[in-house]
Design a protein around this motif. Sequence first.
Motif, PDB file in Angstrom:
ATOM      1  N   SER A 118      18.369 -26.458   2.702  1.00 26.34           N
ATOM      2  CA  SER A 118      18.895 -24.935   3.698  1.00 26.34           C
ATOM      3  C   SER A 118      17.984 -24.723   3.613  1.00 26.34           C
ATOM      4  CB  SER A 118      20.009 -24.981   3.442  1.00 26.34           C
ATOM      5  OG  SER A 118      21.305 -26.078   3.313  1.00 26.34           O
ATOM      6  N   TYR A 119      17.821 -23.586   5.088  1.00 28.86           N
ATOM      7  CA  TYR A 119      17.189 -22.224   5.302  1.00 28.86           C
ATOM      8  C   TYR A 119      17.616 -21.343   5.437  1.00 28.86           C
ATOM      9  CZ  TYR A 119      13.507 -25.978   4.311  1.00 28.86           C
ATOM     10  OH  TYR A 119      12.362 -27.694   4.395  1.00 28.86           O
ATOM     11  N   TYR A 125      21.792  -6.694   3.677  1.00 25.27           N
ATOM     12  CA  TYR A 125      21.589  -5.148   4.172  1.00 25.27           C
ATOM     13  C   TYR A 125      20.961  -5.178   2.655  1.00 25.27           C
ATOM     14  CZ  TYR A 125      24.492  -5.404   7.953  1.00 25.27           C
ATOM     15  OH  TYR A 125      25.100  -5.833   9.277  1.00 25.27           O
ATOM     16  N   ARG A 126      21.480  -5.407   1.532  1.00 27.37           N
ATOM     17  CA  ARG A 126      20.325  -5.133   0.762  1.00 27.37           C
ATOM     18  C   ARG A 126      19.482  -5.531   0.591  1.00 27.37           C
ATOM     19  NH1 ARG A 126      25.125  -6.285  -2.703  1.00 27.37           N
ATOM     20  NH2 ARG A 126      23.946  -8.346  -3.748  1.00 27.37           N
ATOM     21  N   GLU A 127      19.269  -7.133   0.922  1.00 30.42           N
ATOM     22  CA  GLU A 127      17.541  -7.347   1.549  1.00 30.42           C
ATOM     23  C   GLU A 127      17.220  -6.637   2.159  1.00 30.42           C
ATOM     24  OE1 GLU A 127      18.451 -10.232  -1.785  1.00 30.42           O
ATOM     25  OE2 GLU A 127      15.914 -10.099  -0.143  1.00 30.42           O
ATOM     26  N   ARG A 139       3.656 -24.359   1.483  1.00 26.96           N
ATOM     27  CA  ARG A 139       3.176 -23.247   2.262  1.00 26.96           C
ATOM     28  C   ARG A 139       4.654 -22.990   2.167  1.00 26.96           C
ATOM     29  NH1 ARG A 139       1.992 -25.496   6.713  1.00 26.96           N
ATOM     30  NH2 ARG A 139      -0.272 -25.378   7.124  1.00 26.96           N
ATOM     31  N   GLN A 140       5.320 -23.107   2.101  1.00 28.57           N
ATOM     32  CA  GLN A 140       7.131 -22.676   2.428  1.00 28.57           C
ATOM     33  C   GLN A 140       6.924 -21.488   0.674  1.00 28.57           C
ATOM     34  OE1 GLN A 140      10.136 -25.183   2.489  1.00 28.57           O
ATOM     35  NE2 GLN A 140       9.051 -25.465   4.989  1.00 28.57           N
ATOM     36  N   ILE A 141       6.471 -22.000  -0.326  1.00 26.90           N
ATOM     37  CA  ILE A 141       6.397 -21.314  -1.641  1.00 26.90           C
ATOM     38  C   ILE A 141       5.710 -20.171  -2.117  1.00 26.90           C
ATOM     39  CG2 ILE A 141       5.752 -21.967  -5.013  1.00 26.90           C
ATOM     40  CD1 ILE A 141       7.245 -24.823  -4.144  1.00 26.90           C
ATOM     41  N   SER A 179       9.924 -14.871   0.743  1.00 27.67           N
ATOM     42  CA  SER A 179      10.019 -13.733   1.586  1.00 27.67           C
ATOM     43  C   SER A 179       9.585 -14.011   2.897  1.00 27.67           C
ATOM     44  CB  SER A 179      10.871 -12.850   1.003  1.00 27.67           C
ATOM     45  OG  SER A 179      10.882 -12.082   0.799  1.00 27.67           O
ATOM     46  N   TYR A 180       8.574 -14.443   2.665  1.00 26.76           N
ATOM     47  CA  TYR A 180       8.404 -13.893   3.839  1.00 26.76           C
ATOM     48  C   TYR A 180       8.314 -12.422   4.574  1.00 26.76           C
ATOM     49  CZ  TYR A 180       4.540 -15.307   7.909  1.00 26.76           C
ATOM     50  OH  TYR A 180       3.501 -16.252   8.281  1.00 26.76           O
ATOM     51  N   ARG A 181       8.597 -11.515   3.763  1.00 22.97           N
ATOM     52  CA  ARG A 181       9.146 -10.149   4.773  1.00 22.97           C
ATOM     53  C   ARG A 181       7.928  -9.264   4.871  1.00 22.97           C
ATOM     54  NH1 ARG A 181      14.485  -9.145   4.451  1.00 22.97           N
ATOM     55  NH2 ARG A 181      15.878 -10.791   3.857  1.00 22.97           N
ATOM     56  N   ALA A 182       7.264  -7.938   4.980  1.00 18.83           N
ATOM     57  CA  ALA A 182       6.257  -7.002   5.623  1.00 18.83           C
ATOM     58  C   ALA A 182       5.715  -6.551   4.213  1.00 18.83           C
ATOM     59  CB  ALA A 182       7.481  -6.049   6.132  1.00 18.83           C
ATOM     60  N   LYS A 183       4.879  -6.287   3.833  1.00 19.13           N
ATOM     61  CA  LYS A 183       4.581  -6.327   2.384  1.00 19.13           C
ATOM     62  C   LYS A 183       4.281  -4.799   1.877  1.00 19.13           C
ATOM     63  CE  LYS A 183      -0.172  -8.351   3.380  1.00 19.13           C
ATOM     64  NZ  LYS A 183      -0.271  -8.983   1.678  1.00 19.13           N
ATOM     65  N   SER A 184       5.416  -4.204   3.711  1.00 14.59           N
ATOM     66  CA  SER A 184       5.559  -2.568   2.820  1.00 14.59           C
ATOM     67  C   SER A 184       5.653  -1.701   4.266  1.00 14.59           C
ATOM     68  CB  SER A 184       4.388  -1.831   2.238  1.00 14.59           C
ATOM     69  OG  SER A 184       3.614  -1.451   2.971  1.00 14.59           O
ATOM     70  N   LEU A 185       6.395  -0.619   4.463  1.00 12.13           N
ATOM     71  CA  LEU A 185       7.337   0.237   5.302  1.00 12.13           C
ATOM     72  C   LEU A 185       5.869   1.132   5.420  1.00 12.13           C
ATOM     73  CD1 LEU A 185      10.427   1.374   4.585  1.00 12.13           C
ATOM     74  CD2 LEU A 185       9.772   0.227   6.182  1.00 12.13           C
ATOM     75  N   PRO A 186       5.121   1.148   6.658  1.00 11.84           N
ATOM     76  CA  PRO A 186       4.078   2.052   7.179  1.00 11.84           C
ATOM     77  C   PRO A 186       4.385   3.103   6.389  1.00 11.84           C
ATOM     78  CG  PRO A 186       5.102   0.473   8.194  1.00 11.84           C
ATOM     79  CD  PRO A 186       5.692   0.435   7.779  1.00 11.84           C
ATOM     80  N   HIS A 187       2.867   3.891   6.521  1.00 12.02           N
ATOM     81  CA  HIS A 187       2.987   5.406   5.331  1.00 12.02           C
ATOM     82  C   HIS A 187       2.717   6.222   6.435  1.00 12.02           C
ATOM     83  CE1 HIS A 187       2.730   8.680   2.945  1.00 12.02           C
ATOM     84  NE2 HIS A 187       2.130   8.970   3.667  1.00 12.02           N
ATOM     85  N   ILE A 188       3.771   6.866   7.343  1.00 13.04           N
ATOM     86  CA  ILE A 188       3.879   7.524   8.388  1.00 13.04           C
ATOM     87  C   ILE A 188       4.148   9.384   7.511  1.00 13.04           C
ATOM     88  CG2 ILE A 188       4.898   8.075  10.893  1.00 13.04           C
ATOM     89  CD1 ILE A 188       4.182   5.372  10.079  1.00 13.04           C
TER      90      ILE A 188
END
Length: 993
Positions: free
Chosen positions: A493-494, A644-646, A720-722, A726-735
């Motif tokens: 399951s994905y 939402y916590r994720e 590749r999946q491992i 989670s393949y999320r963004a590295k971080s939020l951009p610093h603005i």
Amino acid sequence: MNTAPDPSTATNISQTGNSGLLPLFLHVTLVDEDTRGCAFMPVTNWILSTFVLNHLVLINASQTAIQTLTSVIKAQSAAILIHEYDSIPDIKPYDNCVYYCGNPSNTSVDAITKWLQTLPEGSIVLFEDSDLSPLDPTKLSSSFTSTRLDYGAGLLILSTPKTSACLSPLVQTSKNTSDTEHFLFLEKCKFFADYWATKARIALSEKTKEKNGLINVQARFLMIETLEKEKIISEQNLKIDSLLDENRDLMSALEQAQAREKEWLSFSQTVLQTQDALTSLKNFFAQPRNILKDIARVILNKNLGVFVPSLPTPPSFPLQSIPVSDHNTSDIVCLEKEEVEIYSPATELGRVVFVIGDTEAEQLTQRCTHNAEAARLAGYTVRLKSCPEIGPDDIDWATILVFYRVEFSDHVSIMMQIAQERSMPVIFDIDALLCMPRLARSESVSAQFSSLFSEEQLETYFYTLWRTLVRASICTATTDTLAQTLRLDRPISYTLPNIYDVATWQRGRNNFREKCIFEDNSSVTLGLGYDILKNSIFFKSTSTTIASVLQKYSHVKLRLFTQGFSDKNTYIEKYFPELIPSIDQIIWQKLDSNNDSMLNWKGVDIALFPCPTDNVYFTSQSENIYLRTALCNIPLITSPLPAYRECIEDGVSGFLAEGVEQWHAALVKLIENTKIRHSVGLNAYHGCLWYFSVQRQAKFLKSIFESTKSEASSCQEFERQIARKSYRAKSLPHIVGCDIIFQKDTLSPSDVSVIITSYNYEHYLLDALESVRLQTLGALDLIVVDDGSKDFSVALTHEWMQRNAHRFNRVLLLRTTYNSGLGAARNCGVAYAETPYFLPLDADNKLLPNACAALLVATSPMTAYAYPMQQQFGNATADHILGQSPYTPSRLQAGNYIDAMALIAKWAWAACGGYYVNRAAMGWEDYDLWCSMAELGLQGTHVAEVLAEYRVHGNSMTSCVTEQGDHKHSVITLLEQRHPWIKLVQKNVRTTR
């Protein structure tokens, strides 16, 4: 929604259906303009497969029937003889024979009755498109049983007692077939008959359209030829007019030349007349001087100078150029550049059919639509159909089946059986916990189900979904929690989240841009994330807190959504009496019928989503509310559900509130502090750009689909999946913070924003601005970020923007609150960009006119960035072409070869966490960004064309900062820490591109 049939009947039908229904999955050969009887080919094939026959007689049958049934007989490899006749044959009848009569209307009933009397008991007769009601079965030698199929043109089936036993459940007898079996079988026959009848009508319609299209094409070509001839005649007329004008000019020039010739002739005569005086003068000087003559001349002329006779003055003419013909005898044809398709898969990796089980709500079908688009971007050809529309040719065409909310049925069972026989993977997709029958209770599921269906209906629906789930190869779900639950029945399951498409993104950004222009700063609007009428019990948990906030802040409004009921105030008094003191601050809005619509969030400043955290159904819910509000830059306060916590960083990109105190603290912070409200909304937007993008979904779907092809591919994709995790963004951009000095927005869409960053570059800034103004790309945005300059850069830019704002779709002048460095200044500009792509331009460089257009054409939806070649200028020794190397991500390991001046997708920038902000690494922000994109597998592309100019001068940041010894060593150390795979080979050599 299906209701569960009687268990005993369902078992019998299932036994009959799974094996006995396969002959109905027949491919009918539709012959152009002769498709009569195509609707009855599946049931005829079923009869041929259940009855042992020696002969097949086709009487006045269509070519479609002849070719289809002939193919069936040949495929069976049986010794069956096929006979074709134009009318009822006057020959000895065959035994163990099926007679298929096309259209017997030209034969009388008496003749047909006489013919039927001669048939032996081993006969089955099918009459197509006929009305044989006067037929008297008692006059026949055998007691025929008649069965009539009333759909289509009609089919009459006559069978003897000997053959009727073989035709159950098509032919109903008292011994072997129940009413239910007979009815259900006829319904299935009707399904396939309707399918092929529809295909025939479509084929005929397409044939007609093709003929009409051919006529239209011929007419268009004739019109084009006529227009071309008219154009040629018009051009010839223009050429003739041009030649006549030239001839007139030449005649005028000739007349002027003749006039000049006359004047020169007159001048020549005058010169000849003066020649005598010159001769006399020559003789005078040749004679000895006579003092007495000189004295006399002086006395007479009173002039001591030498006498010189006057010479004639030549004529003066105005300078005129010789007329030159503009006419060119060679025809020059200018063709407009053909439109280039922005994206098309280079190769087809497979064919995917997305089967939609629940089509009642548009927001449900959107999941399939978005995933189908992601699969297409990944390189697959896709079809998208509802479950009842799936036919045999769809199953035959597909290499992968994806079922979304599909309930199990005989139809689905056959599809799965065929898929299994062909080793075709079947993927079950679900977006809510609807496949656990034990959870089918009104107190467990959302109001949208419990208010519409009884618990018995819910349990049947959940059970039929579960039956499809357990027969699938793979499962996909919207959240990690839901995927983990599905692994109890399907280990593979994905997680595939709900994503946004371009239209949804555009609506969200339009809401935000309109809010920025027309924002009413005197009030703050809270918006509830669901229909209060259906979910009043969930709102009750926070209504007291919200009521106290409304009483404390009179400028705060509460927007409540509902599908509509008349007496809203009475409803508040009955269910939420705590809101009565603030009832004038409540705004009622009808909930859009499509819950995914961004219209529901237009004008909302703070979104609220209180819901139970101890309900297993809600804990598996997706982050839809967060996604929709984030696309509008609206900060969200929500209960801490797992999904939402994720995706929410508490206090940074949203607020996770549990209990009265946390809800109250979050509300007060956002209401009182506008900057926090803006910052949280901006972070939410940046946080959703990558994770919920169609690009990320495409890469995930490709990995899932490819893993089903073989053991080797499964192993490779799992590796590749491992690695992706989670393949999320590295971080939020610093603005960093900034002030808006000037802005103008036409609220029109465009694809590219050019972002100029400047620090004390007033001497070069106008060159950069003018190069942007001269871009050939029509719709264009311009953002200038001044990073705390101490010269007159801001005033210069402000004045230029006021003069040239009409050229752009949107212009913006920002000034950072302090000198924050190149990476932070660029992030600031990108944060304010409202286009899919942006192009960073340093204030001392220039773009060539075609830069934005050429780079945009080179991109596809999966392209992270496109970079051009650049010409150095400004220094006598600088004449190099930069950026000549094609895109090869592994080359970044040895050093940077791509300049910052590239067209970059904003979703890719967000995936990498924006530009790296650290003064110790200033100057290599672009190299860090390219490395981050390579780590995420995001593709760049090279445009082998000089599209920009790179200025070389002593005051550049490269000369003054980047290449300084200590700073460069610090930069290299930081970059190697962030990207350990970097192995720079020439650390002390000056950076080149």
